[in-house]
Write an enzyme that holds these catalytic residues in place. Structure first.
Site, PDB file in Angstrom:
ATOM      1  N   SER A 141       0.861  -1.190   0.000  1.00  0.00           N
ATOM      2  CA  SER A 141       0.000   0.000   0.000  1.00  0.00           C
ATOM      3  C   SER A 141       0.892   1.233   0.000  1.00  0.00           C
ATOM      4  O   SER A 141       2.019   1.193   0.525  1.00  0.00           O
ATOM      5  CB  SER A 141      -0.874   0.016   1.259  1.00  0.00           C
ATOM      6  OG  SER A 141      -1.499   1.285   1.423  1.00  0.00           O
ATOM      7  N   TYR A 154      -1.739  -0.476  10.429  1.00  0.00           N
ATOM      8  CA  TYR A 154      -1.852  -0.998   9.049  1.00  0.00           C
ATOM      9  C   TYR A 154      -0.657  -0.543   8.216  1.00  0.00           C
ATOM     10  O   TYR A 154      -0.028  -1.334   7.512  1.00  0.00           O
ATOM     11  CB  TYR A 154      -3.158  -0.480   8.449  1.00  0.00           C
ATOM     12  CG  TYR A 154      -3.374  -0.766   6.977  1.00  0.00           C
ATOM     13  CD1 TYR A 154      -3.902  -1.982   6.554  1.00  0.00           C
ATOM     14  CD2 TYR A 154      -3.087   0.206   6.006  1.00  0.00           C
ATOM     15  CE1 TYR A 154      -4.121  -2.238   5.202  1.00  0.00           C
ATOM     16  CE2 TYR A 154      -3.301  -0.036   4.665  1.00  0.00           C
ATOM     17  CZ  TYR A 154      -3.826  -1.249   4.265  1.00  0.00           C
ATOM     18  OH  TYR A 154      -4.046  -1.497   2.918  1.00  0.00           O
ATOM     19  N   LYS A 158       2.317  -2.640   6.218  1.00  0.00           N
ATOM     20  CA  LYS A 158       2.575  -2.550   4.773  1.00  0.00           C
ATOM     21  C   LYS A 158       4.009  -2.082   4.491  1.00  0.00           C
ATOM     22  O   LYS A 158       4.611  -2.498   3.501  1.00  0.00           O
ATOM     23  CB  LYS A 158       1.556  -1.609   4.119  1.00  0.00           C
ATOM     24  CG  LYS A 158       0.108  -2.137   4.161  1.00  0.00           C
ATOM     25  CD  LYS A 158      -0.057  -3.440   3.387  1.00  0.00           C
ATOM     26  CE  LYS A 158      -1.522  -3.842   3.275  1.00  0.00           C
ATOM     27  NZ  LYS A 158      -1.712  -5.065   2.464  1.00  0.00           N
TER      28      LYS A 158
END
Ligand SMILES: NC(=O)c1ccc[n+]([C@@H]2O[C@H](COP(=O)([O-])OP(=O)(O)OC[C@H]3O[C@@H](n4cnc5c(N)ncnc54)[C@H](OP(=O)(O)O)[C@@H]3O)[C@@H](O)[C@H]2O)c1
Length: 258
Positions: A141, A154, A158
């Site tokens: 991401s 998160y 990533k």
């Protein structure tokens, strides 16, 4: 020339919808046989039916080692090879400041987003790729490249996945290439909160002027998985309409329009 995966077998985790389904669709369109996974066999099978004749759906929670092994064993039993693995399944249960997350949410994020790609890659390498070659593509991401409020855990997962991509690229070369895509905001269920009510704030900071669609990322994944990318490894391709580079360009576009 479009990517050619004729005769190749690909496994895409988290492919019942969104980017995973688009990747499976692109790999199938390139001539490959595609195995789509999701948490339930029903969702995986329905997605496979929508992709085409050379597609099979298998239920497997991506962080369940027994289910992962059973899935890879079945792929080898049914198709005799596994040339491409797309580690795509991802989750984001931990919202808010990093220091306020509990261990359970942190661990779930890391298990699905970071541990599972290691688990599935190991299985694919041991079953086929180590001896015969292959290509792994991880769905990272742009959050792994820049910091943002509220999705810190998160984004850390990533960022680690991008580094893992480089690490595995050297550990598995020359037999297996390992690359990643880093999507910006793409119109899927995972990112719904960012675009469902008001897509304006996202499109306004996107130089190419629109949200990403799953196919924008799916075709990049198919390219990295294909022989066209045979001298690319350890790389992360940003697929974000310019969101990462572009607030200045987006502002200029807005002023030109005004
Ligand atoms: N959308 C974006 O803006 C964006 C941006 C950057 C990166 N990404 C990344 O892109 C990847 C795909 O996300 P998406 O946006 O396409 O989301 P999505 O539309 O919500 O799709 C997620 C997929 O993963 C599956 N899945 C979720 N948890 C799973 C698990 N534990 N085991 C197996 N499958 C699981 C879901 O299937 P079931 O629910 O049927 O199990 C579904 O097929 C993720 O890694 C995400 O982090 C997305």
């Amino acid at each position: 020339m479009a990517a050619d995966l004729t005769g190749r077998v690909a496994v895409v985790t988290g492919a019942s919808r969104g980017i995973g389904l688009a990747a499976a669709t692109a790999l199938h369109a390139a001539g490959g046989t595609v195995v789509l996974t999701a948490r339930t066999g029903e969702a995986a099978a329905a997605a496979a039916a929508s992709v085409g004749p050379r597609a099979l759906g298998i239920g497997a929670h991506v962080a369940d080692a027994d289910a992962a092994r059973a899935c890879i064993d079945r792929v080898l039993a049914e198709f005799g090879r596994i040339d491409v693995l797309v580690n795509n399944a991802g989750t984001n249960p931990a919202h808010g400041p990093v220091l306020r997350q509990d261990h359970a949410r942190f661990a779930k994020t890391m298990e699905v987003n970071l541990w599972a790609p290691i688990l599935w890659t190991r299985l694919a390498v041991d079953a086929w790729m180590g001896a015969h070659g292959g290509a792994v593509v991880n769905t990272a991401s742009t959050g792994g490249l820049a910091v943002a409020h509220d999705i810190g855990v998160y984004n850390v997962s990533k960022a680690a996945l991008i580094h893992l991509t480089r690490q595995l690229a050297i550990e598995l070369a020359p037999a297996v290439r390992v690359n990643a895509v880093a999507p910006g905001v793409v119109r899927t269920r995972l990112s719904e909160a960012l675009w469902r009510e008001q897509p304006g704030p996202v499109t306004d900071r996107t130089p190419l002027g629109r949200l990403g669609e799953p196919a924008d990322v799916g075709t990049a994944i198919a390219f990295l998985a294909s022989p066209d990318a045979s001298w690319i490894t350890g790389e992360t391709i940003v697929v974000d309409g310019g969101q990462t580079i572009g607030s200045g360009a987006a502002a200029e576009r807005l002023s030109v329009r005004a």
